[in-house]
Design a protein around this motif. Structure first.
Motif, PDB file in Angstrom:
ATOM      1  N   VAL A   1       0.910  -1.190  -0.058  1.00  0.00           N
ATOM      2  CA  VAL A   1      -0.180  -0.063   0.052  1.00  0.00           C
ATOM      3  C   VAL A   1       0.717   1.256   0.052  1.00  0.00           C
ATOM      4  O   VAL A   1       1.678   1.445   1.000  1.00  0.00           O
ATOM      5  N   LYS A   2       0.699   1.988  -1.103  1.00  0.00           N
ATOM      6  CA  LYS A   2       1.580   3.314  -1.160  1.00  0.00           C
ATOM      7  C   LYS A   2       1.005   4.598  -0.654  1.00  0.00           C
ATOM      8  O   LYS A   2      -0.155   4.643  -0.921  1.00  0.00           O
ATOM      9  N   VAL A   3       1.712   5.234   0.149  1.00  0.00           N
ATOM     10  CA  VAL A   3       1.271   6.273   0.615  1.00  0.00           C
ATOM     11  C   VAL A   3       2.067   7.613   0.063  1.00  0.00           C
ATOM     12  O   VAL A   3       3.347   7.438  -0.382  1.00  0.00           O
ATOM     13  N   GLY A   4       1.677   8.853   0.180  1.00  0.00           N
ATOM     14  CA  GLY A   4       2.380  10.026  -0.328  1.00  0.00           C
ATOM     15  C   GLY A   4       3.405  10.576   0.570  1.00  0.00           C
ATOM     16  O   GLY A   4       3.605   9.896   1.844  1.00  0.00           O
ATOM     17  N   TYR A   5       4.231  11.626   0.297  1.00  0.00           N
ATOM     18  CA  TYR A   5       5.166  12.291   1.068  1.00  0.00           C
ATOM     19  C   TYR A   5       4.606  13.932   1.364  1.00  0.00           C
ATOM     20  O   TYR A   5       3.864  14.265   0.721  1.00  0.00           O
ATOM     21  N   ASP A   6       5.545  14.394   2.274  1.00  0.00           N
ATOM     22  CA  ASP A   6       5.312  15.682   2.500  1.00  0.00           C
ATOM     23  C   ASP A   6       5.932  16.478   1.485  1.00  0.00           C
ATOM     24  O   ASP A   6       7.170  16.387   1.051  1.00  0.00           O
ATOM     25  N   PRO A   7       5.266  17.229   0.561  1.00  0.00           N
ATOM     26  CA  PRO A   7       5.869  17.998  -0.532  1.00  0.00           C
ATOM     27  C   PRO A   7       7.102  18.812   0.026  1.00  0.00           C
ATOM     28  O   PRO A   7       7.691  19.411  -1.245  1.00  0.00           O
ATOM     29  N   GLU A   8       7.052  19.303   1.082  1.00  0.00           N
ATOM     30  CA  GLU A   8       8.273  20.050   1.438  1.00  0.00           C
ATOM     31  C   GLU A   8       9.407  19.533   1.962  1.00  0.00           C
ATOM     32  O   GLU A   8      10.729  19.785   1.611  1.00  0.00           O
ATOM     33  N   THR A   9       9.086  18.663   2.849  1.00  0.00           N
ATOM     34  CA  THR A   9      10.250  17.963   3.578  1.00  0.00           C
ATOM     35  C   THR A   9      10.545  16.434   2.875  1.00  0.00           C
ATOM     36  O   THR A   9      11.544  15.776   3.033  1.00  0.00           O
ATOM     37  N   PHE A  10       9.629  15.941   1.959  1.00  0.00           N
ATOM     38  CA  PHE A  10       9.842  14.632   1.106  1.00  0.00           C
ATOM     39  C   PHE A  10       9.895  13.561   2.423  1.00  0.00           C
ATOM     40  O   PHE A  10      10.378  12.314   1.886  1.00  0.00           O
TER      41      PHE A  10
ATOM     42  N   LEU B   1      16.582  10.702 -11.144  1.00  0.00           N
ATOM     43  CA  LEU B   1      15.374  10.268 -10.510  1.00  0.00           C
ATOM     44  C   LEU B   1      14.229  10.877 -11.024  1.00  0.00           C
ATOM     45  O   LEU B   1      14.349  11.786 -12.180  1.00  0.00           O
ATOM     46  N   GLN B   2      12.974  10.262 -10.594  1.00  0.00           N
ATOM     47  CA  GLN B   2      11.735  10.636 -11.226  1.00  0.00           C
ATOM     48  C   GLN B   2      10.727  10.985 -10.124  1.00  0.00           C
ATOM     49  O   GLN B   2      10.652  10.434  -8.931  1.00  0.00           O
ATOM     50  N   ARG B   3       9.428  11.555 -10.475  1.00  0.00           N
ATOM     51  CA  ARG B   3       8.276  12.004  -9.865  1.00  0.00           C
ATOM     52  C   ARG B   3       8.705  12.319  -8.284  1.00  0.00           C
ATOM     53  O   ARG B   3       8.519  11.675  -7.258  1.00  0.00           O
ATOM     54  N   PRO B   4       9.353  13.757  -8.103  1.00  0.00           N
ATOM     55  CA  PRO B   4       9.300  14.465  -9.407  1.00  0.00           C
ATOM     56  C   PRO B   4      10.749  14.294 -10.057  1.00  0.00           C
ATOM     57  O   PRO B   4      11.862  13.640  -9.422  1.00  0.00           O
ATOM     58  N   ALA B   5      10.978  14.906 -11.157  1.00  0.00           N
ATOM     59  CA  ALA B   5      12.173  14.831 -12.014  1.00  0.00           C
ATOM     60  C   ALA B   5      13.436  15.557 -11.127  1.00  0.00           C
ATOM     61  O   ALA B   5      13.152  16.634 -10.779  1.00  0.00           O
ATOM     62  N   CYS B   6      14.548  14.861 -10.811  1.00  0.00           N
ATOM     63  CA  CYS B   6      15.709  15.585 -10.066  1.00  0.00           C
ATOM     64  C   CYS B   6      16.771  14.751 -10.215  1.00  0.00           C
ATOM     65  O   CYS B   6      16.668  13.418 -10.894  1.00  0.00           O
ATOM     66  N   ILE B   7      17.817  15.029  -9.746  1.00  0.00           N
ATOM     67  CA  ILE B   7      19.178  14.472 -10.066  1.00  0.00           C
ATOM     68  C   ILE B   7      19.834  14.410  -8.256  1.00  0.00           C
ATOM     69  O   ILE B   7      19.491  15.436  -7.621  1.00  0.00           O
ATOM     70  N   HIS B   8      20.401  13.218  -8.365  1.00  0.00           N
ATOM     71  CA  HIS B   8      21.264  13.388  -6.951  1.00  0.00           C
ATOM     72  C   HIS B   8      22.502  12.834  -6.980  1.00  0.00           C
ATOM     73  O   HIS B   8      23.211  11.950  -8.049  1.00  0.00           O
ATOM     74  N   LEU B   9      23.450  13.475  -5.916  1.00  0.00           N
ATOM     75  CA  LEU B   9      24.771  12.766  -5.830  1.00  0.00           C
ATOM     76  C   LEU B   9      24.729  12.044  -4.464  1.00  0.00           C
ATOM     77  O   LEU B   9      24.497  12.675  -3.626  1.00  0.00           O
ATOM     78  N   CYS B  10      25.263  10.879  -4.368  1.00  0.00           N
ATOM     79  CA  CYS B  10      25.641  10.058  -3.191  1.00  0.00           C
ATOM     80  C   CYS B  10      27.002  10.316  -2.882  1.00  0.00           C
ATOM     81  O   CYS B  10      27.822   9.767  -3.648  1.00  0.00           O
ATOM     82  N   VAL B  11      27.693  10.968  -1.988  1.00  0.00           N
ATOM     83  CA  VAL B  11      28.775  11.590  -1.657  1.00  0.00           C
ATOM     84  C   VAL B  11      29.635  10.255  -1.053  1.00  0.00           C
ATOM     85  O   VAL B  11      29.162   9.658  -0.026  1.00  0.00           O
ATOM     86  N   THR B  12      30.552   9.898  -1.652  1.00  0.00           N
ATOM     87  CA  THR B  12      31.443   8.986  -0.889  1.00  0.00           C
ATOM     88  C   THR B  12      32.862   9.284  -0.553  1.00  0.00           C
ATOM     89  O   THR B  12      33.095  10.624  -1.157  1.00  0.00           O
TER      90      THR B  12
ATOM     91  N   GLY C   1       7.486   9.278 -18.701  1.00  0.00           N
ATOM     92  CA  GLY C   1       6.320  10.212 -18.281  1.00  0.00           C
ATOM     93  C   GLY C   1       5.153  10.120 -18.646  1.00  0.00           C
ATOM     94  O   GLY C   1       4.252  10.464 -17.916  1.00  0.00           O
ATOM     95  N   SER C   2       4.948   9.842 -20.067  1.00  0.00           N
ATOM     96  CA  SER C   2       4.068  10.077 -20.854  1.00  0.00           C
ATOM     97  C   SER C   2       3.498   8.757 -21.420  1.00  0.00           C
ATOM     98  O   SER C   2       2.554   8.555 -22.106  1.00  0.00           O
ATOM     99  N   MET C   3       3.898   7.695 -20.724  1.00  0.00           N
ATOM    100  CA  MET C   3       3.635   6.292 -21.269  1.00  0.00           C
ATOM    101  C   MET C   3       2.772   5.653 -19.997  1.00  0.00           C
ATOM    102  O   MET C   3       3.291   5.523 -19.009  1.00  0.00           O
ATOM    103  N   PRO C   4       2.334   4.575 -20.396  1.00  0.00           N
ATOM    104  CA  PRO C   4       1.580   3.602 -19.418  1.00  0.00           C
ATOM    105  C   PRO C   4       2.526   2.626 -18.887  1.00  0.00           C
ATOM    106  O   PRO C   4       3.438   2.493 -19.620  1.00  0.00           O
ATOM    107  N   PRO C   5       2.178   1.792 -17.967  1.00  0.00           N
ATOM    108  CA  PRO C   5       3.257   0.774 -17.250  1.00  0.00           C
ATOM    109  C   PRO C   5       3.645  -0.097 -18.406  1.00  0.00           C
ATOM    110  O   PRO C   5       4.942  -0.612 -18.298  1.00  0.00           O
ATOM    111  N   GLY C   6       2.744  -0.781 -18.929  1.00  0.00           N
ATOM    112  CA  GLY C   6       3.184  -1.796 -19.836  1.00  0.00           C
ATOM    113  C   GLY C   6       4.004  -1.549 -20.841  1.00  0.00           C
ATOM    114  O   GLY C   6       4.960  -2.280 -20.870  1.00  0.00           O
ATOM    115  N   PRO C   7       4.002  -0.656 -21.684  1.00  0.00           N
ATOM    116  CA  PRO C   7       5.138  -0.296 -22.598  1.00  0.00           C
ATOM    117  C   PRO C   7       6.557   0.220 -21.893  1.00  0.00           C
ATOM    118  O   PRO C   7       7.688  -0.104 -22.412  1.00  0.00           O
ATOM    119  N   ILE C   8       6.411   0.646 -20.880  1.00  0.00           N
ATOM    120  CA  ILE C   8       7.457   1.005 -19.755  1.00  0.00           C
ATOM    121  C   ILE C   8       8.309  -0.238 -19.233  1.00  0.00           C
ATOM    122  O   ILE C   8       9.409  -0.192 -19.451  1.00  0.00           O
TER     123      ILE C   8
END
Length: 650
Positions: free
Chosen positions: A357-366, A577-588, A629-636
């Motif tokens: 069961v999926k739930v959402g997140y706080d749009p400010e804090t994630f 990343l997606q939903r929302p579109a973003c990029i991250h760096l994992c610092v090592t 982002g514009s395609m349904p799950p099957g084709p993806i």
């Protein structure tokens, strides 16, 4: 059906069974055309499905699917003809419910008549009462099961399943198959050009004659030296978390010392068994497993070694499923997680037959929307899933609040500490603002901590921890009836590489608290420095507040994937990343040495994107994520499968 035949049936029924049956039978056969047309609809629907459906539906073993599609086909026909009467070749007077009720009445009258003729009056009445009760219970159970299935299915899931089913069904048509195959061939060719070296040497069968060790080692070292350059220069997000030459040599030597060891045989390699037990104990101690008045850690938090974070999460889900389903009599277990949770929990639910069961997140804090998670709890909930930190934005979920909720509803709470398990405890000791996330919280029942990430061990080890032995035992697989002997394994795998456990133990012993603490401090400082630099760049903003090793950013001024593609051209390997579109760096530790280069290159790419604007065709990840982002799950899914096929191709 002729009237003479119908009269004969009614006559026989009235004389030999029950006068009441004649009335019921006459009612059910009052419209010959209705009965015949309904049967024809079912038969035609079944034949269509048998012809168009998968091979299994064409044999007797597929009778369940056949019956389901026949019924749904009949229902669809009836719905259409009632909605548009002009399309109906005949009038529909009765439905399946009418026939079902009539059939039950008919069965009841048969039983009643037989009882009256052959059994004492009291026994006849008792059987009549039992029959009515059994039918009533069956109907109630059917309705409850149906209502539960409706409750367990969201509109979003129905929509996704419907689209996927339509896409899968369309693939049965030859025209669609040909077009899809053309597109897949193009995609596979494009991916092969992008991912595979055209000049690579390929071995497709065993060589007729074995090669020398010297020649093989020379080739391996040459390949390794070429491919290691990227991470050695700190251009990779995550992936290689230490890379220190001395430490790598230690891991290699430890691996070589136990290269043939198998933990499945503790009588042969007792040291490997001891290594694993100590790794678990050290990790549990780090997660405050000695608290709550327990003197010996062996009697408190316990755990197992797994092959990685995904297996640890699957094992935790399995343990909670077995434990809580048995304790509470749950047949349809549910796990509640946030959309930001690692995909490993989705894999676990698919394998174990649990509903996620999926739930959402706080749009400010994630962070997880706690209210939504509590509202999603039902009598079938077995586990709440949280992260410390999340993979996408690197935020720590409000685990303290979730702990209280887990205790309130008597359910499990898993903390995914695969990334933060060997960072957050030391960051907290260093004075960073880290909320409670481990076994100090009474509601936490399990945790996963990857030793092959910031534990700096070789790839292939992780630790899954449990509050008590009962939960851990629910993870085991025991099979005492095998002809090969009594069989039990603590994890999914049977045989496992003991060499990896030896290397993991060596890594933790070599680092010690001081080694981990020093390295965490450099990583935290670099993360904050990079985050501040990103925040100050025109057009960029941070997603969430960096609390550990993740710096995630997006833009409202331009397509962030364009920046990612430009960074790729400069040699960087970042996470899109997606939903929302973003990029991250994992610092090592490798990133720390090249943080200035990252900041300078990112600024350069941002400036170029701002100058170019959002005009022009999308390429690389910008094109891929824009299309998905514009395609349904099957084709993806087809796209992902095609990608995986290419990866597995020699």
């Amino acid at each position: 059906m002729s009237s003479n035949l119908k009269d004969a049936i009614i006559h026989l029924t009235a004389n030999y069974l029950s006068p009441r049956l004649a009335k019921h039978f006459e009612w059910s056969l009052s419209d010959d055309l209705q009965v015949i047309s309904t049967l024809l609809c079912w038969i035609v629907g079944g034949l269509v499905w048998a012809k168009m459906g998968p091979p299994k539906a064409r044999v007797i073993r597929g009778w369940r699917r056949w019956a389901k599609f026949v019924v749904f086909g009949s229902m669809s026909y009836r719905f259409t003809t009632v909605l548009f009467p002009s399309l109906a070749p005949f009038e529909v007077k009765h439905d399946l419910f009418d026939y079902t009720v009539t059939g039950l009445k008919w069965c009841y009258d048969v039983l009643q008549t037989y009882s009256d003729l052959h059994l004492p009056t009291n026994l006849s009445r008792a059987l009549s009462v039992c029959f009515r009760d059994m039918v009533g219970l069956a109907i109630i159970r059917m309705l409850v099961t149906y209502l539960q299935s409706i409750r367990r299915t969201s509109i979003k899931e129905i929509k996704a399943d419907t689209i996927s089913s339509i896409f899968s069904f369309s693939k049965n048509f030859s025209i669609v198959q040909k077009e899809l195959q053309k597109e897949e061939d193009k995609m596979e060719e494009s991916l092969t050009e992008e991912l595979k070296d055209a000049n690579r040497k390929r071995t497709l069968a065993l060589p007729k004659k074995g090669r020398t060790s010297k020649g093989l080692l020379t080739e391996l070292k040459k390949r390794g030296a070429k491919e290691n350059k990227k991470w050695e220069e700190g251009l990779v997000s995550g992936a290689v978390y230490c890379g220190e030459e001395e430490h790598t040599e230690l891991l290699n030597a430890a691996y070589a010392a136990f290269s043939l060891a198998n933990p499945l045989h503790p009588d042969i390699w007792p040291s490997v068994n001891q290594f694993e037990a100590e790794i678990i104990s050290m990790t549990a101690s780090l997660m405050n497993g000695k608290l709550h008045g327990l003197k010996d850690i062996v009697d408190s938090v316990v755990g197992c070694i797994s092959s990685g974070g995904t297996e640890s999460i699957i094992l935790a889900a399995k343990a909670h499923r077995e434990y809580y389903c048995k304790a509470k009599g749950i047949k349809y277990p549910e796990i509640i997680s946030c959309v930001t949770a690692h995909a490993a929990i989705d894999k676990a639910c698919e394998i174990l037959g649990c509903r996620n069961v999926k739930v959402g997140y706080d749009p400010e804090t994630f962070k997880i929307d706690v209210a939504a998670m509590e509202a999603a709890i039902t009598s079938d909930t077995i586990l709440l899933y949280s992260s410390a930190p999340t993979f996408p934005q690197g935020v720590i979920d409000p685990i303290s609040t979730l702990s209280d909720i887990a205790i309130k509803y008597d359910i499990g709470l898993h903390v995914d500490g695969c990334l933060g398990g060997f960072v957050l405890p030391f960051a907290k000791k260093l004075g960073y603002e880290i909320p409670e996330f481990d076994f100090t919280l009474a509601g936490v029942t399990s945790m996963s901590c990857d030793t092959h990430k910031y534990g700096y061990a070789s790839k292939g080890t992780s630790v899954v921890l449990y509050r008590n032995k009962d939960l851990r035992r629910a993870q085991y697989f025991c099979y005492p009836e095998w002809t090969g002997g009594l069989y039990v394994t603590p994890t999914i795998a049977g045989s496992r590489p003991g060499a990896l456990s030896a290397a993991c133990w060596a890594s933790m012993m070599a680092m010690g608290e001081d080694g981990f603490s020093t390295r965490v401090e450099t990583i935290m400082e670099a993360t904050q420095e990079i985050a501040e630099a990103v925040q100050g760049m025109e057009g960029l903003y941070l997603l969430g507040t960096p609390k550990s090793m993740i710096v995630c950013f997006d833009s409202k001024a331009f397509n962030i994937y364009r920046v990612g593609d430009k960074m790729t051209k400069l040699g960087w390997s970042l996470n899109s990343l997606q939903r929302p579109a973003c990029i991250h760096l994992c610092v090592t530790l490798r990133t720390v040495e090249h943080k200035e280069k990252f900041i300078d290159d990112l600024q350069q790419c941002v400036d170029e994107v701002i100058e170019e604007g959002n005009d022009g065709p999308l390429t690389g990840n910008a094109a891929i994520y824009g299309m998905s982002g514009s395609m349904p799950p099957g084709p993806i899914n087809e796209l992902l499968c095609c990608y995986t096929d290419v990866i597995l191709k020699p």
